[in-house]
Structure formats: C-alpha cells, structure tokens
Scaffold this motif. Structure first.
Motif, PDB file in Angstrom:
ATOM      1  N   VAL A   1     -18.048   8.239 -67.146  1.00 41.11           N
ATOM      2  CA  VAL A   1     -19.422   8.671 -66.865  1.00 41.11           C
ATOM      3  C   VAL A   1     -19.471  10.185 -66.699  1.00 41.11           C
ATOM      4  CG1 VAL A   1     -21.331   8.557 -65.212  1.00 41.11           C
ATOM      5  CG2 VAL A   1     -20.091   6.477 -65.836  1.00 41.11           C
ATOM      6  N   ALA A   2     -18.517  10.731 -65.964  1.00 40.76           N
ATOM      7  CA  ALA A   2     -18.475  12.182 -65.768  1.00 40.76           C
ATOM      8  C   ALA A   2     -18.259  12.914 -67.088  1.00 40.76           C
ATOM      9  CB  ALA A   2     -17.368  12.539 -64.783  1.00 40.76           C
ATOM     10  N   ALA A   3     -17.558  12.253 -68.005  1.00 40.74           N
ATOM     11  CA  ALA A   3     -17.270  12.883 -69.307  1.00 40.74           C
ATOM     12  C   ALA A   3     -18.411  12.725 -70.311  1.00 40.74           C
ATOM     13  CB  ALA A   3     -15.987  12.289 -69.881  1.00 40.74           C
ATOM     14  N   GLY A   4     -19.448  11.968 -69.934  1.00 40.61           N
ATOM     15  CA  GLY A   4     -20.603  11.885 -70.814  1.00 40.61           C
ATOM     16  C   GLY A   4     -21.052  10.498 -71.232  1.00 40.61           C
ATOM     17  N   GLU A   5     -20.291   9.444 -70.867  1.00 37.06           N
ATOM     18  CA  GLU A   5     -20.701   8.085 -71.247  1.00 37.06           C
ATOM     19  C   GLU A   5     -21.959   7.682 -70.469  1.00 37.06           C
ATOM     20  OE1 GLU A   5     -21.368   5.266 -73.190  1.00 37.06           O
ATOM     21  OE2 GLU A   5     -19.262   5.783 -73.657  1.00 37.06           O
ATOM     22  N   ARG A   6     -22.962   7.199 -71.202  1.00 42.09           N
ATOM     23  CA  ARG A   6     -24.216   6.812 -70.560  1.00 42.09           C
ATOM     24  C   ARG A   6     -24.542   5.332 -70.752  1.00 42.09           C
ATOM     25  NH1 ARG A   6     -22.828  10.693 -68.758  1.00 42.09           N
ATOM     26  NH2 ARG A   6     -23.802  12.763 -68.609  1.00 42.09           N
ATOM     27  N   ASP A   7     -23.802   4.652 -71.603  1.00 44.69           N
ATOM     28  CA  ASP A   7     -24.060   3.261 -71.935  1.00 44.69           C
ATOM     29  C   ASP A   7     -23.284   2.352 -70.970  1.00 44.69           C
ATOM     30  OD1 ASP A   7     -24.320   0.732 -72.983  1.00 44.69           O
ATOM     31  OD2 ASP A   7     -23.946   1.333 -75.056  1.00 44.69           O
TER      32      ASP A   7
ATOM     33  N   TYR B   1     -16.645 -10.246 -62.129  1.00 44.42           N
ATOM     34  CA  TYR B   1     -17.728  -9.435 -62.677  1.00 44.42           C
ATOM     35  C   TYR B   1     -17.328  -7.973 -62.704  1.00 44.42           C
ATOM     36  CZ  TYR B   1     -18.894  -7.957 -57.893  1.00 44.42           C
ATOM     37  OH  TYR B   1     -18.832  -7.432 -56.631  1.00 44.42           O
ATOM     38  N   VAL B   2     -17.947  -7.233 -63.599  1.00 47.72           N
ATOM     39  CA  VAL B   2     -17.968  -5.772 -63.575  1.00 47.72           C
ATOM     40  C   VAL B   2     -19.422  -5.398 -63.807  1.00 47.72           C
ATOM     41  CG1 VAL B   2     -17.160  -3.618 -64.586  1.00 47.72           C
ATOM     42  CG2 VAL B   2     -15.639  -5.614 -64.551  1.00 47.72           C
ATOM     43  N   GLU B   3     -19.997  -4.588 -62.924  1.00 52.56           N
ATOM     44  CA  GLU B   3     -21.409  -4.240 -63.025  1.00 52.56           C
ATOM     45  C   GLU B   3     -21.621  -2.766 -62.721  1.00 52.56           C
ATOM     46  OE1 GLU B   3     -23.724  -6.167 -64.107  1.00 52.56           O
ATOM     47  OE2 GLU B   3     -22.821  -8.163 -63.956  1.00 52.56           O
ATOM     48  N   VAL B   4     -22.654  -2.209 -63.329  1.00 50.99           N
ATOM     49  CA  VAL B   4     -23.109  -0.852 -63.029  1.00 50.99           C
ATOM     50  C   VAL B   4     -24.496  -1.000 -62.414  1.00 50.99           C
ATOM     51  CG1 VAL B   4     -23.666   1.428 -63.950  1.00 50.99           C
ATOM     52  CG2 VAL B   4     -21.800   0.086 -64.961  1.00 50.99           C
ATOM     53  N   VAL B   5     -24.651  -0.554 -61.159  1.00 50.03           N
ATOM     54  CA  VAL B   5     -25.899  -0.815 -60.440  1.00 50.03           C
ATOM     55  C   VAL B   5     -26.439   0.444 -59.775  1.00 50.03           C
ATOM     56  CG1 VAL B   5     -25.250  -3.220 -59.996  1.00 50.03           C
ATOM     57  CG2 VAL B   5     -24.716  -1.466 -58.289  1.00 50.03           C
ATOM     58  N   ASP B   6     -27.729   0.388 -59.477  1.00 49.47           N
ATOM     59  CA  ASP B   6     -28.372   1.431 -58.679  1.00 49.47           C
ATOM     60  C   ASP B   6     -27.834   1.325 -57.252  1.00 49.47           C
ATOM     61  OD1 ASP B   6     -30.529   2.321 -56.684  1.00 49.47           O
ATOM     62  OD2 ASP B   6     -31.320   3.120 -58.574  1.00 49.47           O
TER      63      ASP B   6
ATOM     64  N   GLY C   1     -28.326   9.041 -63.583  1.00 53.37           N
ATOM     65  CA  GLY C   1     -28.038   9.615 -62.270  1.00 53.37           C
ATOM     66  C   GLY C   1     -26.859   8.894 -61.643  1.00 53.37           C
ATOM     67  N   THR C   2     -26.708   9.068 -60.353  1.00 54.49           N
ATOM     68  CA  THR C   2     -25.590   8.438 -59.652  1.00 54.49           C
ATOM     69  C   THR C   2     -25.731   6.922 -59.668  1.00 54.49           C
ATOM     70  OG1 THR C   2     -25.295  10.351 -58.208  1.00 54.49           O
ATOM     71  CG2 THR C   2     -24.370   8.265 -57.458  1.00 54.49           C
ATOM     72  N   VAL C   3     -24.648   6.241 -59.978  1.00 55.15           N
ATOM     73  CA  VAL C   3     -24.609   4.776 -59.992  1.00 55.15           C
ATOM     74  C   VAL C   3     -23.406   4.307 -59.188  1.00 55.15           C
ATOM     75  CG1 VAL C   3     -25.777   4.568 -62.215  1.00 55.15           C
ATOM     76  CG2 VAL C   3     -23.265   4.717 -62.137  1.00 55.15           C
TER      77      VAL C   3
ATOM     78  N   ASP D   1     -13.907  -4.236 -55.370  1.00 54.10           N
ATOM     79  CA  ASP D   1     -13.800  -2.785 -55.244  1.00 54.10           C
ATOM     80  C   ASP D   1     -15.031  -2.161 -55.892  1.00 54.10           C
ATOM     81  OD1 ASP D   1     -12.846  -0.252 -54.658  1.00 54.10           O
ATOM     82  OD2 ASP D   1     -10.974  -0.470 -55.774  1.00 54.10           O
ATOM     83  N   ASN D   2     -15.260  -0.898 -55.614  1.00 54.98           N
ATOM     84  CA  ASN D   2     -16.380  -0.186 -56.220  1.00 54.98           C
ATOM     85  C   ASN D   2     -16.161   1.313 -56.089  1.00 54.98           C
ATOM     86  OD1 ASN D   2     -18.200   0.978 -53.787  1.00 54.98           O
ATOM     87  ND2 ASN D   2     -17.311  -1.002 -53.193  1.00 54.98           N
ATOM     88  N   VAL D   3     -16.785   2.066 -56.995  1.00 55.58           N
ATOM     89  CA  VAL D   3     -16.715   3.525 -56.942  1.00 55.58           C
ATOM     90  C   VAL D   3     -18.078   4.086 -57.301  1.00 55.58           C
ATOM     91  CG1 VAL D   3     -14.254   3.660 -57.531  1.00 55.58           C
ATOM     92  CG2 VAL D   3     -15.979   3.693 -59.355  1.00 55.58           C
ATOM     93  N   ALA D   4     -18.344   5.282 -56.831  1.00 53.33           N
ATOM     94  CA  ALA D   4     -19.536   6.012 -57.264  1.00 53.33           C
ATOM     95  C   ALA D   4     -19.231   6.710 -58.579  1.00 53.33           C
ATOM     96  CB  ALA D   4     -19.942   7.033 -56.207  1.00 53.33           C
ATOM     97  N   ALA D   5     -20.260   6.891 -59.389  1.00 51.67           N
ATOM     98  CA  ALA D   5     -20.102   7.611 -60.654  1.00 51.67           C
ATOM     99  C   ALA D   5     -21.356   8.413 -60.911  1.00 51.67           C
ATOM    100  CB  ALA D   5     -19.859   6.636 -61.803  1.00 51.67           C
ATOM    101  N   SER D   6     -21.178   9.659 -61.362  1.00 53.26           N
ATOM    102  CA  SER D   6     -22.319  10.545 -61.605  1.00 53.26           C
ATOM    103  C   SER D   6     -22.079  11.342 -62.880  1.00 53.26           C
ATOM    104  CB  SER D   6     -22.504  11.521 -60.442  1.00 53.26           C
ATOM    105  OG  SER D   6     -22.751  10.844 -59.228  1.00 53.26           O
ATOM    106  N   PRO D   7     -23.121  11.482 -63.704  1.00 49.72           N
ATOM    107  CA  PRO D   7     -23.010  12.372 -64.850  1.00 49.72           C
ATOM    108  C   PRO D   7     -22.858  13.813 -64.378  1.00 49.72           C
ATOM    109  CG  PRO D   7     -24.926  10.937 -65.019  1.00 49.72           C
ATOM    110  CD  PRO D   7     -24.424  10.831 -63.624  1.00 49.72           C
ATOM    111  N   LEU D   8     -22.083  14.599 -65.086  1.00 44.06           N
ATOM    112  CA  LEU D   8     -21.954  16.014 -64.763  1.00 44.06           C
ATOM    113  C   LEU D   8     -23.030  16.790 -65.505  1.00 44.06           C
ATOM    114  CD1 LEU D   8     -18.082  16.544 -64.870  1.00 44.06           C
ATOM    115  CD2 LEU D   8     -19.538  16.084 -62.899  1.00 44.06           C
TER     116      LEU D   8
END
Length: 285
Positions: A215-221, A243-248, A260-262, A277-284
């Motif tokens: 995500v930081a490197a530019g992936e948006r999908d 499961y693996v999910e990307v959520v608000d 934005g941050t997910v 487990d989970n991590v925050a991810a944000s576009p640069l």
C-alpha cells in the motif's frame, strides 16, 4: 498499595472505596488471564497514567461459541497473580461465572452492525459476549480509563463504539500490538502451538507487513492485496486461512479502493490454534 485480590463485587467495592472517595484516577485492564508481555504493556501504561490499576481476570463463557474452545483456553491463575504484582497492579478482580452471571441472562449488549465481519463472521455471538462482559466490568470497576490492545482490533473498535454510544463515563485507550522478535503478535493462544507450528506462525505477520508495504508503495486495489496474502498463507501447508480483509479502521466496512488509512486484518488456523493479527496501512503522498 500492595496488590489486593477481590473475588466478589462487594470485595472490589470495599477495596476501591477510598480511591473513589478521594477522586483518584482508576484504570481497568480487562483480561482473560494467561498473561504475557502484551498484557503487561497495558498494565505498565495504566500504571504510568493512573493512580489505581485494576486488572480483571475472567474467562468469559459468553464469548465462546464452542464448549471445547472454552475448556482448552489457557489458565494459570498463580502465574497471572505474580505477573500483576511485578507490574504494579493494585487490585486483581477475579470473579467466577456465578459472580458475573448470578442468574439466567436476560440482557446482553447487541453490537450487530460491527460484529458480522472479520472474526465475527465465523464466531456468531462472540462479540455480543465480549460487549456484554466488558459493559459489566466497566460498570463494576467504574474506571476513568480502560486499556485494550490493538492486537484484537475489531474488539477495540466495538468496545470504543459501545462506550461512546452508551455514554459510559470511561476513556477507552487503544495500545499498540506487542510482538515477539520474529514478528508474531503475542497472544494467549500461542501457547497452543507446538514447536513446529510456532516456527511457521510468523508467516501471518509477514503477510500483513508485506501487504502494508505494498500500500505504501502504491497498491490501491484491496482485492489484489487480499488475493496475494491468501496465496502466500495457503502456500504453507500447516496454515488454513480464515479471512484476509482490508477495512475502514473506524467502521470496519470493507474497502475496495484504498485512498486513505486502512486496517488489513487476517485470521488463520494453525493446528488447533486460531491466530489473528492486523496492521495499519496508508498510501504515501
């Protein structure tokens, strides 16, 4: 104050009477025992920020959907007591199920809009049980602050939302996930892993870290991130991905395009243990 133990609500009220009378800031750290460094990080922060620290130790039957899962949950009360003493806890509240639920349960706390996704999708009623017991504990202890780890991110969001919407007079404090040297998020359930399983367990954290870096490197999908993470997890025969999910991070709703941050969250079975487990991810930029 030296560590005192309370097994009933009356005993707890007696212990906390002076603190409440004098307006001291009381912290609550709810746990189900089997304490580890993740829990002690919460105790340490509570100790630094509040006058009186109350740790609760209660394996809550309402949040288990299977009797065998409840039965095998790790328990070590004497070790937990010693850990609380070492980390400056003032009170350990360790009620029995009969103390917490003295009669037939007529009232529960419904968190349906937030519980049907992520871990709640395959654990029906789990977060209703969590919300109910946490509401009871917060009303019993009456703290100014309560501390929860980001490791259980869905739980943290649900409890913070519940406290806000029910006008509970408490600040819910989220604390960063504590990890082992190899990246594995600390969890009481890690004790269920045998040595071979423990050796591959960090793959879950690696998958999430790689997704966040993408995500930081530019992936948006988000769908691409999810597919790649699942492929990597499933490449290890011992893992069975849940499961693996990307959520608000505020609503827990799925995100398809990342602007934005997910929060990227995952769960997988490794032997008899279900790891999350989970991590925050944000576009640069």
């Amino acid at each position: 104050m030296a560590l005192r133990r309370a097994d009933t609500i009356a005993q707890l009220n007696e212990v906390l009477h002076v603190a409440q009378r004098d307006g001291q800031r009381v912290a609550c750290v709810p746990t189900m025992g089997a304490l580890h460094a993740g829990h002690t990080s919460l105790l340490d922060r509570a100790r630094a920020e509040c006058d009186v620290v109350v740790a609760t130790l209660f394996v809550n039957p309402l949040q288990f959907d299977r009797a065998d899962d409840l039965a095998k949950y790790p328990r070590n009360a004497n070790t937990d007591l010693a850990i609380c003493e070492r980390h400056g806890t003032d009170v350990l509240f360790s009620p029995t199920p009969e103390v917490m639920y003295p009669g037939p349960k007529k009232v529960t706390v419904d968190v349906t809009p937030l519980e049907g996704c992520l871990c709640g999708a395959t654990r029906p009623g789990h977060f209703r049980g969590v919300a109910t017991v946490v509401t009871k504990l917060l009303n019993i202890v009456a703290p100014q602050r309560a501390y929860f780890g980001e490791k259980d991110f869905q739980q943290l969001v649900i409890i913070a939302t519940m406290a806000r919407e029910l006008n509970l007079d408490v600040e819910i404090v989220g604390c960063e996930t504590v990890r082992d040297d190899d990246g594995l998020a600390l969890s009481s359930r890690n004790a269920l892993l045998d040595p071979v399983q423990r050796a591959v367990a960090p793959l879950l954290a690696t998958v999430l870290r790689d997704a966040s870096a993408a995500v930081a490197a530019g992936e948006r999908d988000a769908s691409k991130l999810i597919a790649e993470a699942r492929t990597t997890l499933n490449s290890e025969p011992q893992f069975e991905s849940d499961y693996v999910e990307v959520v608000d991070p505020a609503t827990l709703e799925p995100v398809s395009t990342i602007t934005g941050t997910v929060r990227i969250a995952a769960a997988a079975y490794l032997g008899s243990a279900r790891l999350t487990d989970n991590v925050a991810a944000s576009p640069l930029g």
